[in-house]
Design an enzyme around this catalytic site. Structure first.
Site, mmCIF file in Angstrom:
data_model
loop_
_atom_site.group_PDB
_atom_site.id
_atom_site.type_symbol
_atom_site.label_atom_id
_atom_site.label_comp_id
_atom_site.label_asym_id
_atom_site.label_seq_id
_atom_site.Cartn_x
_atom_site.Cartn_y
_atom_site.Cartn_z
ATOM 1 N N GLU A 58 72.085 46.307 51.179
ATOM 2 C CA GLU A 58 71.743 45.976 49.790
ATOM 3 C C GLU A 58 71.175 44.565 49.683
ATOM 4 O O GLU A 58 70.240 44.330 48.913
ATOM 5 C CB GLU A 58 72.974 46.071 48.892
ATOM 6 N N LYS A 100 73.097 47.835 37.851
ATOM 7 C CA LYS A 100 72.395 48.167 39.089
ATOM 8 C C LYS A 100 71.843 49.576 38.908
ATOM 9 O O LYS A 100 72.590 50.525 38.671
ATOM 10 C CB LYS A 100 73.328 48.101 40.301
#
Length: 120
Positions: A21, A98
């Protein structure tokens, strides 16, 4: 009293607990609501008498550019900057989302929301 909202600030950033990520990054959405006395700016028509939403957008973008494991950390940094740099803000709410998080399912977004009041 009044409210200024900056909605759906779209940012590409590198947050997350997984190494991938922070390397690859992903899309985020930030929503910001600040409570401020708008009566003076309503009378004077002067930007210096209100909270500039260009300032709010800049703070969000700058803080989102700093990688963090947790969205809570990013949200707190945004709140800290707003209160440190603009004394007109009485209360602020920030939501950090997100988009398409890597959590093993078909999830549109995950969101954390934090609120803070100005110190008297």
């Amino acid at each position: 009293m009044g409210i200024i909202k900056v909605k759906n600030i779209r940012v590409y950033a590198h947050h997350g607990c997984l190494k991938e990520e922070t390397i690859i990054g992903s899309d985020y959405r930030v929503d910001l609501v600040v409570k401020v006395d708008l009566s003076k700016s309503a009378r004077t028509d002067e930007l210096s008498d209100t909270v500039d939403y260009v300032f709010l957008n800049r703070v969000v973008r700058e803080e989102m550019a700093i990688p963090s494991k947790l969205l809570e950390t990013v949200a707190q940094r945004i709140l800290d900057r707003i209160f440190a740099e603009d004394k007109l803000v009485k209360k602020a709410d920030v939501s950090v989302s997100k988009i398409n998080p890597p959590i093993g399912g078909d999830v549109e977004m995950v969101t954390i929301k934090m609120s803070q009041k100005a110190n008297k």
